[in-house]
Design a protein around this motif. Structure first.
Motif, PDB file in Angstrom:
ATOM      1  N   GLU A   1       0.752   3.994  -2.850  1.00 38.99           N
ATOM      2  CA  GLU A   1       0.340   5.378  -2.597  1.00 38.99           C
ATOM      3  C   GLU A   1       1.424   6.365  -3.037  1.00 38.99           C
TER       4      GLU A   1
ATOM      5  N   ARG B   1       0.948   6.896  -6.637  1.00 39.05           N
ATOM      6  CA  ARG B   1      -0.160   7.812  -6.909  1.00 39.05           C
ATOM      7  C   ARG B   1       0.234   9.257  -6.632  1.00 39.05           C
ATOM      8  N   VAL B   2       0.963   9.473  -5.526  1.00 35.42           N
ATOM      9  CA  VAL B   2       1.371  10.831  -5.167  1.00 35.42           C
ATOM     10  C   VAL B   2       2.255  11.432  -6.261  1.00 35.42           C
TER      11      VAL B   2
ATOM     12  N   GLN C   1      -2.825  -2.578  -7.711  1.00 35.62           N
ATOM     13  CA  GLN C   1      -1.492  -2.026  -7.956  1.00 35.62           C
ATOM     14  C   GLN C   1      -1.157  -1.997  -9.448  1.00 35.62           C
TER      15      GLN C   1
ATOM     16  N   TYR D   1       0.833  -1.209   0.000  1.00 37.56           N
ATOM     17  CA  TYR D   1       0.000   0.000   0.000  1.00 37.56           C
ATOM     18  C   TYR D   1       0.863   1.254   0.000  1.00 37.56           C
ATOM     19  N   LEU D   2       1.926   1.263   0.815  1.00 36.71           N
ATOM     20  CA  LEU D   2       2.777   2.452   0.899  1.00 36.71           C
ATOM     21  C   LEU D   2       3.430   2.760  -0.440  1.00 36.71           C
TER      22      LEU D   2
ATOM     23  N   ILE E   1      -2.827   1.180 -10.603  1.00 37.05           N
ATOM     24  CA  ILE E   1      -2.101   2.390 -10.191  1.00 37.05           C
ATOM     25  C   ILE E   1      -0.874   2.607 -11.076  1.00 37.05           C
TER      26      ILE E   1
END
Length: 609
Positions: free
Chosen positions: A397, A400-401, A434, A393-394, A437
């Motif tokens: 994310e 995505r950031v 994932q 998840y990290l 993403i």
């Protein structure tokens, strides 16, 4: 051959408990020898005797109580030596909680797996429960200290199996942390002629399949240590709902593999018995993974196998088996409960220790101090899948950031790492997310062909009954299709979700679907102006429903999309009314991610800015 020795560390205040434990350990005198300080003769050099006992022990049991934890001799003389032996040569240390005490205050003890399960002290249990726990401990120690394991491992040559088939077992991660004891128990079970079936029991995600795969990898390095045949089957990953079909497929394929001339003929129980007879004729390693779909649900028969063929098979193997049957499940198979302390032991897996959990997070590339990583492990209960998902998840994310920040190259780096980790978790829905993403980051890099390939991979993953959790990946694919002007394909891809909403009466996904359909109509408005009205209708209904459900993260892009519709319709005041409701971080993406109108900036609001 000398018997393996079990070193018992205890306080003399707990003498009665020590005698009770020793009695269970020495039920079979030829198997184990229990050693404690009462073996030191008067006048002997106690330090030398202690050193020799610890250095020669195959395992050690620590009888934990307030007396134990307040004894300076134990904490200063015995515990440091035992921990050093554990660090140097992997001595198995088993702390046994006798009575309630503040054992968690001892940092060194937190790194060990405490018995009984759940840290329920023996003094709080019935006599029968205590005897059952101590009998289970004795069986575990016998497996852990089995000398025949080393005899087999050190053998100069072992013939290869005539047949190895493990492709039906689920994939798992490359690394395994904090499971040395369980690996040793499996080694001992395979080497022990008196262990016929062994069960690994834990809830989903604790790491049962990963443990078995790692153990099989170790065995493969040594020609499976004398196995004539190795056969693995997973019931959990077959993607069928009919439990009868699950069992029937296994029995047919296994009988066929064993050379049975009519693998599909005969009553179910008779085929199970027939398979058992084949297995009992050779030293075979059989792995039955994920049996829970075939077991009865909570109630009077909870855990019992519903298929008579499988029930006959495991019971026959518990009676006699020159090889070993390894079972993994979320609940123990109660059909063989009466063999639990003899030929069919059960290993109940607990969460990883804080140290092992921190090590796992470090291997995933998660930064932080040792204390912070251990705290994360503690808060997640040492749950292996949860820790893997946290790392995944990290990185996802971060992808995505950096995609939002307009740094697609860095986004792709993090996204590729997240995809690799999600593949190791074995959770298809997480892998799908994932992949989606990463596809978004690749699209921003101009690598649309690669992005579409990832979306197609995500769409091809087995979904089972929980296919709704794959919506995120499908929405990402829809974004890609919309960017390419393929609106009609979006309607087709979202069709099954719309149909599910209608048939189930659920409002769970309506808002999200309306938003995506609204965007599809918005993208079509250039070639079909009438689509603009449909876009406004879908987006307005979606925003209303999402506000009711409470999904603010999805409301933001929906509001920016509706603002674009208002602008195209000439309703600038309404467009600017939607913007303050969306977080400022998304304003810059109004004419990019959600509207694809980079050449049509918003007009000034009435009265100027």
């Amino acid at each position: 051959m000398d018997r393996p020795t079990v070193f018992i560390s205890y306080s003399h205040e707990d003498e009665a408990w020590k005698e009770r434990v020793s009695t269970h350990l020495t039920v079979l005198h030829e198997s184990l020898e229990a050693w404690d300080d009462s073996h030191i003769e008067p006048g002997a050099d106690w330090r030398t005797e202690l050193e020799q006992a610890i250095s020669g022990a195959g395992a050690a049991v620590l009888l934990i109580s307030a007396h134990f934890l307040s004894s300076r001799f134990i904490l200063e003389e015995e515990v440091p030596r035992l921990l050093q032996r554990r660090a140097d040569s992997g001595l198995h240390l088993i702390p046994l909680l006798l009575s309630p005490c503040d054992w968690e205050a001892a940092e060194w003890l937190q790194r060990l797996q405490l018995r009984p399960r759940g840290a329920r002290a023996l003094s709080e249990q019935s006599r029968h429960a205590i005897d059952a726990e101590l009998a289970s401990l004795a069986k575990e120690l016998r497996l852990l200290t089995s000398r025949s394991v080393q005899d087999v491992v050190s053998a100069p040559y072992l013939p290869r199996p005539v047949d190895v088939s493990i492709s039906r077992l689920p994939l798992s991660g490359e690394h395994l942390f904090g499971r040395e004891r369980e690996l040793a128990l499996l080694d001992g079970a395979w080497a022990d002629p008196d262990t016929h079936v062994i069960s690994l029991v834990a809830w989903g995600g604790v790491g049962k399949s990963s443990l078995v795969n790692q153990w099989l990898g170790k065995l493969a390095m040594n020609h499976y240590r004398g196995a004539h045949r190795v056969y693995g089957w997973s019931f959990f990953s077959q993607g069928q709902r009919d439990t009868t079909a699950l069992a029937d497929d296994f029995l047919s394929e296994a009988l066929k593999r064993m050379g049975d001339p009519a693998p599909t003929q005969g009553a179910v129980w008779e085929r199970g018995e027939r398979l058992a007879r084949y297995i009992q004729q050779e030293r075979m390693l059989l792995i039955l993974d994920g049996l829970e779909p075939l077991q009865a649900q909570p109630g009077p028969t909870w855990g019992r196998l519903k298929d008579p063929g499988l029930s006959v098979l495991v019971r026959e193997l518990a009676f006699f088996n020159p090889g070993l049957c390894v079972i993994t499940s979320r609940v123990r198979v109660t059909d063989i409960d009466h063999f639990r302390n003899t030929t069919a032991p059960v290993i109940e897996l607990e969460g990883l220790s804080e140290a092992a959990g921190a090590e796992l997070l470090q291997s995933l590339g998660v930064g932080g101090s040792q204390e912070e990583l251990q705290q994360a492990s503690r808060e997640l209960g040492g749950h292996s899948l949860a820790l893997n998902l946290l790392g995944t998840y990290l990185f996802g994310e971060l992808c995505r950031v950096y995609t939002l920040l307009g740094e697609p190259a860095r986004a792709v780096q993090y996204g590729e790492r997240a995809v690799g980790l999600s593949r190791e978790t074995g959770a298809a829905w997480q892998h799908s997310r994932q992949l989606a993403i990463l596809a978004c980051a690749l699209t921003q890099c101009g690598r649309s062909a690669e992005a579409e390939e990832l979306c197609l991979r995500a769409a091809s993953l087995p979904r089972g009954e929980d296919w709704l959790v794959f919506l995120f990946g499908d929405l990402a694919y829809c974004e890609l299709l919309l960017d390419q002007g393929r609106s009609q394909e979006v309607f087709l891809r979202l069709g099954p979700y719309v149909e599910w909403e209608r048939s189930s009466g659920s409002r769970q996904l309506v808002g999200t679907l309306q938003w995506c359909l609204g965007k599809a109509h918005l993208r079509r408005s250039a070639e079909a102006p009438e689509s603009l009205g449909l876009a406004l209708e879908f987006l307005s209904e979606g925003i209303l429903l999402m506000r009711k459900v409470g999904t603010p993260m999805l409301i933001t892009p929906a509001l920016t999309s509706r603002a674009a519709v208002h602008r195209l319709r000439g309703s600038f005041e309404l467009a600017w009314r939607d913007l303050p409701a969306a977080p400022g971080a998304c304003l810059s993406h109004l004419t990019q991610a959600n509207t694809s109108m980079t050449t049509c900036p918003l007009a000034d609001p009435p009265g100027g800015t």
